[in-house]
Design an enzyme around this catalytic site. Structure first.
Site, short mmCIF file in Angstrom:
data_model
loop_
_atom_site.label_atom_id
_atom_site.label_comp_id
_atom_site.label_asym_id
_atom_site.label_seq_id
_atom_site.Cartn_x
_atom_site.Cartn_y
_atom_site.Cartn_z
N TRP A 68 57.45 39.85 55.95
CA TRP A 68 56.44 39.72 57.01
C TRP A 68 56.38 38.29 57.53
CZ3 TRP A 68 56.04 44.16 58.88
CH2 TRP A 68 55.91 45.31 58.09
N ASP A 77 47.96 35.55 57.34
CA ASP A 77 48.10 37.01 57.40
C ASP A 77 47.48 37.56 56.12
OD1 ASP A 77 48.90 39.65 57.29
OD2 ASP A 77 51.03 39.26 57.67
N LYS A 136 45.67 48.98 55.27
CA LYS A 136 45.82 48.78 53.82
C LYS A 136 44.48 48.76 53.09
CE LYS A 136 50.19 47.29 54.91
NZ LYS A 136 50.87 46.36 55.79
#
Ligand SMILES: *Cc1c(COP(=O)(O)O)cnc(C)c1O
Length: 360
Positions: free
Chosen positions: A102, A172, A196
């Site tokens: 990511w 993030d 999530k």
């Protein structure tokens, strides 16, 4: 049908109480004669829903008043573009720490708009740790400094934030939001996709310090400008209304559990059950260095592919599903977000113990 313990990395398990509450209100919300999905985003009813969701999140995360909370779309991945478009606006430079796929994708996207300085990377050890950060490699002229707080695929997390001085820290937190406490004031911007720890895919939460707004690159599409969404309280266009409603229910649930500090304790306990077993096991092995272990995503392996496959199959038969690891790590990964009950983790550890006895 019985519900399973779902160890998926995302979209992932949601609290049953919240699913049931949403089910109850699905057809007719609060005696208004329609579903949340059917109401205007400009209605008083929806304005209450979004403003309540925002104020709950502000309470839970202790978000100071000089930060905006935005409910956007495009997933975590659109933030990889929105961040440079909006924040790489003074020196066209940014620092990135590469701790997984990511972070790498975020850096690649930013490199389309300016100069990316890779401060450190742990790619050479398959991202099994947060790399050592050498402050002499930080660029004091960077427009921001980017990190991924919890690395969903590899199962690592920052336990100490880098000190970036006046350079805004951007984080993030897609896979750790609401799972552990963070000091918002250490950040210029934080973001998380919802799927999530918050709710259905389709909502992305951005928490951004006000003074960073308003200097997006000239060619930035209107829909990708933070200041537009901030000015319109996330109602510039039709937002993901049902997802925002659902997020609000999850925020209420987090409050009922005692807030983030309390959930963090439970998360430490749950992760500890698995890590303690892995540390003692002669058959199973964790893939991450101890000091950077994630509370949310726990990758582990058995000595052979055949054993990995057999374990995953046996787990499935017991209602413990989605344990297959990411293809770049192999083996297994147990994602144990807020909604995974302690019983689910205990059932997994029991099965691991039994499997070890039978396969020694
Ligand atoms: C899942 C995830 C993303 C990507 O989210 P999308 O909503 O699929 O774009 C980004 N960062 C982290 C840390 C993630 O876990």
């Amino acid at each position: 049908m019985e519900r399973v313990f779902n160890f998926s990395a995302g979209p992932s398990m949601l609290p049953l109480e919240v699913l049931e509450k949403a089910q109850k209100e699905f057809v007719c919300y609060s005696s208004c004669g329609m579903s949340v999905m059917e109401m205007s985003h400009r209605s008083k009813m929806f304005e209450d829903i979004i403003s309540r969701a925002e104020s709950s999140l502000r309470d839970l995360m202790k978000i100071p008043s000089n930060y905006k909370v935005l409910f956007l779309q495009g997933g975590g991945s659109l933030q990889f573009s929105m961040i440079p478009l909006n924040l790489m606006n003074k020196n066209k430079k940014a620092d990135y720490v590469i701790t997984g796929q990511w972070a790498k994708k975020a850096a690649q996207e930013a490199a389309r708009y300016g100069n990316v300085n890779i401060v450190a990377s742990s790619e050479d050890t398959t991202f099994d740790r947060i790399p050592q950060l050498d402050p002499s490699k930080f660029d004091p002229e960077a427009d921001y400094f980017y990190i991924t707080l919890n690395n969903t695929i590899y199962g690592t997390r920052y336990t100490k934030l880098p000190d970036t001085g006046d350079v805004p820290l951007v984080g993030d937190m897609s896979s750790s939001i609401l799972a552990e406490e963070v000091d918002i004031t250490k950040f210029g911007l934080l973001f998380a996709g919802a799927q999530k720890n918050i709710g259905p895919a389709g909502v992305t939460i951005v928490i951004v310090r006000e003074d960073l707004l308003g200097n997006a690159m000239e060619f930035t599409p209107t829909m990708l400008k933070y200041d537009i969404h901030a000015k319109e309280n996330s109602l510039y266009n039709t937002p993901p209304t049902f997802g925002i409603y659902f997020a609000g229910l999850v925020f209420d649930w987090v409050k009922e559990q005692g807030g983030i500090a309390q959930l963090q304790k439970i998360n430490e306990y749950k992760a500890g059950l698995i890590y303690d077993f892995l540390d003692e096991s002669k058959l199973f092995r964790g893939t991450v260095v101890k000091e950077h272990r994630s509370l949310m995503n726990i990758p582990f392996v058995l000595p052979t592919e055949e054993l990995n496959a057999r374990f995953i199959k046996e787990a499935e038969a017991k209602g413990l599903v989605n344990l297959k690891g990411h293809r770049t790590v192999g083996g297994m990964r147990a994602s144990i977000y807020n909604a995974m009950p302690v019983e689910g983790v205990k059932a997994l550890v029991e099965l691991m113990k039994k499997f070890e006895m039978e396969n020694r």
